[in-house]
Design an enzyme around this catalytic site. Structure first.
Site, PDB file in Angstrom:
ATOM      1  N   GLY A 135       0.815  -1.213   0.000  1.00  0.00           N
ATOM      2  CA  GLY A 135       0.000   0.000   0.000  1.00  0.00           C
ATOM      3  C   GLY A 135       0.843   1.256   0.000  1.00  0.00           C
ATOM      4  N   THR A 169      -3.150  -3.816  -5.492  1.00  0.00           N
ATOM      5  CA  THR A 169      -3.263  -5.185  -6.026  1.00  0.00           C
ATOM      6  C   THR A 169      -3.301  -6.190  -4.874  1.00  0.00           C
ATOM      7  OG1 THR A 169      -2.058  -4.516  -7.993  1.00  0.00           O
ATOM      8  CG2 THR A 169      -2.166  -6.880  -7.557  1.00  0.00           C
ATOM      9  N   ARG A 251       9.504  -3.303 -11.099  1.00  0.00           N
ATOM     10  CA  ARG A 251       9.605  -2.751 -12.465  1.00  0.00           C
ATOM     11  C   ARG A 251      10.500  -3.633 -13.329  1.00  0.00           C
ATOM     12  NH1 ARG A 251      10.587   3.393 -10.193  1.00  0.00           N
ATOM     13  NH2 ARG A 251       8.381   3.848  -9.878  1.00  0.00           N
ATOM     14  N   LEU A 347      -5.577  -9.372 -37.071  1.00  0.00           N
ATOM     15  CA  LEU A 347      -6.655 -10.354 -36.929  1.00  0.00           C
ATOM     16  C   LEU A 347      -8.003  -9.821 -37.414  1.00  0.00           C
ATOM     17  CD1 LEU A 347      -4.536 -11.923 -35.217  1.00  0.00           C
ATOM     18  CD2 LEU A 347      -6.463 -12.758 -33.882  1.00  0.00           C
ATOM     19  N   GLY A 348      -8.047  -8.579 -37.835  1.00  0.00           N
ATOM     20  CA  GLY A 348      -9.316  -8.028 -38.299  1.00  0.00           C
ATOM     21  C   GLY A 348     -10.384  -8.153 -37.225  1.00  0.00           C
ATOM     22  N   GLU A 372       3.425   1.283 -11.344  1.00  0.00           N
ATOM     23  CA  GLU A 372       4.882   1.141 -11.116  1.00  0.00           C
ATOM     24  C   GLU A 372       5.657   2.251 -11.814  1.00  0.00           C
ATOM     25  OE1 GLU A 372       6.396  -1.058  -9.273  1.00  0.00           O
ATOM     26  OE2 GLU A 372       4.739  -2.414  -8.818  1.00  0.00           O
ATOM     27  N   THR A 374       4.477   5.734 -14.221  1.00  0.00           N
ATOM     28  CA  THR A 374       3.868   5.806 -15.558  1.00  0.00           C
ATOM     29  C   THR A 374       4.979   5.923 -16.612  1.00  0.00           C
ATOM     30  OG1 THR A 374       3.747   8.217 -15.667  1.00  0.00           O
ATOM     31  CG2 THR A 374       1.914   7.098 -14.560  1.00  0.00           C
ATOM     32  N   HIS A 375       4.573   5.718 -17.851  1.00  0.00           N
ATOM     33  CA  HIS A 375       5.500   5.843 -18.992  1.00  0.00           C
ATOM     34  C   HIS A 375       6.233   7.193 -18.928  1.00  0.00           C
ATOM     35  CE1 HIS A 375       6.682   4.964 -23.167  1.00  0.00           C
ATOM     36  NE2 HIS A 375       6.452   6.238 -23.422  1.00  0.00           N
ATOM     37  N   ASP A 376       5.471   8.258 -18.665  1.00  0.00           N
ATOM     38  CA  ASP A 376       6.087   9.593 -18.675  1.00  0.00           C
ATOM     39  C   ASP A 376       6.962   9.830 -17.444  1.00  0.00           C
ATOM     40  OD1 ASP A 376       4.982  10.148 -21.087  1.00  0.00           O
ATOM     41  OD2 ASP A 376       3.293  11.306 -20.303  1.00  0.00           O
TER      42      ASP A 376
HETATM   43  C1  LIG Z   1      -4.543  -2.058 -11.827  1.00  0.00           C
HETATM   44  C2  LIG Z   1      -3.643  -1.256 -10.951  1.00  0.00           C
HETATM   45  C3  LIG Z   1      -2.968  -1.863  -9.894  1.00  0.00           C
HETATM   46  C4  LIG Z   1      -2.165  -1.099  -9.050  1.00  0.00           C
HETATM   47  N1  LIG Z   1      -1.524  -1.712  -7.968  1.00  0.00           N
HETATM   48  C5  LIG Z   1      -0.904  -0.936  -7.053  1.00  0.00           C
HETATM   49  C6  LIG Z   1      -0.380  -1.535  -5.840  1.00  0.00           C
HETATM   50  O1  LIG Z   1      -0.424  -2.753  -5.645  1.00  0.00           O
HETATM   51  N2  LIG Z   1       0.164  -0.720  -4.892  1.00  0.00           N
HETATM   52  C7  LIG Z   1       0.232   0.631  -5.060  1.00  0.00           C
HETATM   53  O2  LIG Z   1       0.720   1.303  -4.148  1.00  0.00           O
HETATM   54  N3  LIG Z   1      -0.224   1.220  -6.216  1.00  0.00           N
HETATM   55  C8  LIG Z   1      -0.800   0.475  -7.193  1.00  0.00           C
HETATM   56  N4  LIG Z   1      -1.298   1.052  -8.344  1.00  0.00           N
HETATM   57  C9  LIG Z   1      -1.252   2.505  -8.483  1.00  0.00           C
HETATM   58  C10 LIG Z   1      -0.272   3.001  -9.528  1.00  0.00           C
HETATM   59  O3  LIG Z   1       1.045   2.810  -9.098  1.00  0.00           O
HETATM   60  C11 LIG Z   1      -0.614   4.467  -9.844  1.00  0.00           C
HETATM   61  O4  LIG Z   1      -1.825   4.439 -10.597  1.00  0.00           O
HETATM   62  C12 LIG Z   1       0.482   5.172 -10.590  1.00  0.00           C
HETATM   63  O5  LIG Z   1       1.568   5.450  -9.740  1.00  0.00           O
HETATM   64  C13 LIG Z   1       0.011   6.508 -11.224  1.00  0.00           C
HETATM   65  O6  LIG Z   1      -0.657   7.273 -10.288  1.00  0.00           O
HETATM   66  P1  LIG Z   1      -2.103   7.901 -10.651  1.00  0.00           P
HETATM   67  O7  LIG Z   1      -2.949   6.828 -11.200  1.00  0.00           O
HETATM   68  O8  LIG Z   1      -2.563   8.602  -9.421  1.00  0.00           O
HETATM   69  O9  LIG Z   1      -1.827   8.938 -11.802  1.00  0.00           O
HETATM   70  P2  LIG Z   1      -1.298  10.437 -11.655  1.00  0.00           P
HETATM   71  O10 LIG Z   1      -0.093  10.479 -10.795  1.00  0.00           O
HETATM   72  O11 LIG Z   1      -2.443  11.319 -11.289  1.00  0.00           O
HETATM   73  O12 LIG Z   1      -0.848  10.741 -13.154  1.00  0.00           O
HETATM   74  C14 LIG Z   1      -1.805  11.049 -14.181  1.00  0.00           C
HETATM   75  C15 LIG Z   1      -1.048  11.430 -15.442  1.00  0.00           C
HETATM   76  O13 LIG Z   1      -0.246  12.580 -15.187  1.00  0.00           O
HETATM   77  C16 LIG Z   1       1.102  12.335 -15.525  1.00  0.00           C
HETATM   78  N5  LIG Z   1       1.971  13.063 -14.620  1.00  0.00           N
HETATM   79  C17 LIG Z   1       1.958  13.079 -13.255  1.00  0.00           C
HETATM   80  N6  LIG Z   1       2.919  13.879 -12.784  1.00  0.00           N
HETATM   81  C18 LIG Z   1       3.563  14.384 -13.853  1.00  0.00           C
HETATM   82  C19 LIG Z   1       4.674  15.271 -14.034  1.00  0.00           C
HETATM   83  N7  LIG Z   1       5.342  15.792 -12.993  1.00  0.00           N
HETATM   84  N8  LIG Z   1       5.053  15.571 -15.288  1.00  0.00           N
HETATM   85  C20 LIG Z   1       4.436  15.040 -16.362  1.00  0.00           C
HETATM   86  N9  LIG Z   1       3.384  14.198 -16.265  1.00  0.00           N
HETATM   87  C21 LIG Z   1       2.966  13.870 -15.022  1.00  0.00           C
HETATM   88  C22 LIG Z   1       1.267  10.822 -15.422  1.00  0.00           C
HETATM   89  O14 LIG Z   1       2.352  10.371 -16.219  1.00  0.00           O
HETATM   90  C23 LIG Z   1      -0.088  10.344 -15.923  1.00  0.00           C
HETATM   91  O15 LIG Z   1      -0.083  10.320 -17.323  1.00  0.00           O
HETATM   92  C24 LIG Z   1      -2.039   0.300  -9.258  1.00  0.00           C
HETATM   93  C25 LIG Z   1      -2.696   0.885 -10.365  1.00  0.00           C
HETATM   94  C26 LIG Z   1      -3.478   0.135 -11.198  1.00  0.00           C
HETATM   95  C27 LIG Z   1      -4.182   0.788 -12.366  1.00  0.00           C
END
Ligand SMILES: Cc1cc2nc3c(=O)[nH]c(=O)nc-3n(C[C@H](O)[C@H](O)[C@H](O)COP(=O)(O)OP(=O)(O)OC[C@H]3O[C@@H](n4cnc5c(N)ncnc54)[C@H](O)[C@@H]3O)c2cc1C
Length: 392
Positions: A135, A169, A251, A347-348, A372, A374-376
């Site tokens: 968490g 998760t 990661r 696969l259409g 883990e 995000t891409h950005d």
């Molecule tokens: C199915 C699932 C399972 C998960 N499991 C776990 C888990 O077991 N434990 C846990 O702790 N977490 C878990 N997560 C949470 C996950 O790690 C977060 O969703 C992730 O860190 C992104 O946070 P957010 O969703 O709040 O997006 P945000 O942080 O709100 O980001 C939203 C968008 O803004 C962009 N962004 C944010 N800051 C910046 C910046 N400074 N500059 C440019 N772009 C930025 C991001 O790249 C993204 O595109 C899980 C998520 C999912 C979907």
């Protein structure tokens, strides 16, 4: 109609793997073929985590696989990567479960825990008798976990925890939650706590309505005045660096896992394209545009394999940097998502059905791209490393 997986080894990388590495991969591949493929579409459709597979995975040594002792398999990082690759060839949800149990729960207990914490939890978690969750994320803090508002207050020989965690998760099936909270003292440092999930004040509620990772349990956690013994603090933790070390482990496994999902999509598209005939009774694989798509995929998969293998070898040598892992996670998940989209196209109409694994992988990978780091955010991590300037 599903096709039997053929494997993807364009660059003959198998020739460089040791016998142990190939054996581990074969074991994981057979497990997925025999146990996961036959049931995964039904699990996905009904939003069901296949819990019945947990003891089998424990028996095969998939949990805490890189840990030495405590009943764990003591695999190399490359071997562990091959396991996560095969798991995610089955389903990203299954790989997520293994990653959380291993990299996000057993790893912190092993790395930051007391001897008593290790002997209490690790052997049972290795067998899958006890399950964990991690968490860190909160409703208001995802990419920026340092802003967390969950707190731990020391009171006598206890800590009292309060806060909300989101997107966790395995939250509803966990016996123990690794909870990250700021300690209410002069430093306000982030520290890790082991919270047994049957403690009064701890509540897990499942997140429903996901179009992604439907075979994985995702939960919100609520902690209201949860009392835990002071001995449940993970003593080696101190600062945000501690959870980030766990995320690095996970990661790394994801970078391999994404290759598995990509291989599944590519292999399905290749076999389909050889069998499907359009125009002059010719297989679509004989058309130039289809070949271009297949070539793009096999090239990107091969590059991703090299990337993860090199990062794994660095990790085994103890010389890996977090920026290397960021590059592998970021690139390989992007590559897998592109492969899923291209394969669906090949696969259409058939590509949108559950008769083939492609749409499922595509929807799963949307989560894998976000969690883990995000891409950005990984772009910013790598950018900071090469420029010396943080751009968050
Ligand atoms: C199915 C699932 C399972 C998960 N499991 C776990 C888990 O077991 N434990 C846990 O702790 N977490 C878990 N997560 C949470 C996950 O790690 C977060 O969703 C992730 O860190 C992104 O946070 P957010 O969703 O709040 O997006 P945000 O942080 O709100 O980001 C939203 C968008 O803004 C962009 N962004 C944010 N800051 C910046 C910046 N400074 N500059 C440019 N772009 C930025 C991001 O790249 C993204 O595109 C899980 C998520 C999912 C979907």
């Amino acid at each position: 109609m599903a096709f039997k997986f053929q494997g993807v080894d364009f660059l003959h990388l198998d020739a460089g793997f040791s016998e142990d590495e190939l054996l581990v991969r074969r074991t994981a591949r057979d497990f997925v073929e025999d146990n996961v493929i036959p049931i995964i579409e039904e699990c996905y459709r009904t939003e069901r985590f296949p819990r019945e597979l947990v003891p089998v995975m424990g028996e095969l040594g998939f949990f805490g696989a890189t840990i030495d002792g405590y009943g764990c398999a003591g695999m190399s990082n490359v071997e562990y990567g091959l396991v996560t690759q095969e798991m995610e060839r089955g389903d990203s949800g299954l790989r997520s479960f293994v990653s959380v149990q291993s990299a996000l729960c057993m790893y912190p207990i092993y790395t930051f825990g007391s001897d008593e914490q290790k002997s209490t939890w690790l052997p049972a978690m290795a067998k899958g008798e006890k399950l964990g969750c991690f968490g860190l994320t909160e409703p208001g803090f995802g990419s920026n976990p340092g802003g967390m508002t969950t707190v731990a207050r020391k009171s006598g020989d206890e800590f009292i925890l309060n806060g909300e965690k989101m997107w966790i998760t395995s939250g509803n099936i966990a016996d123990v939650a690794v909870i990250w909270a700021k300690v209410e003292d002069k430093d306000h440092k982030v520290r890790g706590f082991l919270v047994e999930t049957d403690r009064p004040g701890f509540r897990a509620y499942e997140v429903h309505g996901k179009w992604s990772l439907r075979a994985s349990v995702t939960s919100g956690l609520s902690l209201q005045d949860v009392h835990i013994p002071a001995t449940n603090l993970l003593p080696g933790t101190g600062g945000l660096k501690s959870p980030l070390m766990c995320l690095n482990q996970a990661r790394y496994g994801i970078s391999w896992g994404a290759i598995g999902a990509a291989m599944s999509c590519y292999d399905t598209a290749l076999q389909y394209a050889k069998a499907r005939k359009q125009f002059h009774n010719q297989p679509i694989a004989s058309h130039q545009l289809i070949q271009d798509k297949l070539v793009w995929m096999v090239t990107e998969i091969s590059k991703a394999q090299l990337l993860s293998l090199q990062v794994g070898r660095l990790k085994d040598a103890g010389t890996v940097g977090h920026q290397h892992i960021s590059m592998a996670k970021r690139n390989n998940v992007w590559m897998a998502l592109e492969c899923a989209r291209i394969s669906r196209d090949i696969l259409g109409a058939n590509g949108i059905t559950e008769d083939y694994p492609i749409m499922r992988h595509m929807m799963n990978l949307e989560s894998v791209k976000t969690y883990e780091g995000t891409h950005d955010i990984h772009a910013l991590i790598i950018g900071q490393h090469i420029t010396g300037s943080g751009a968050y």
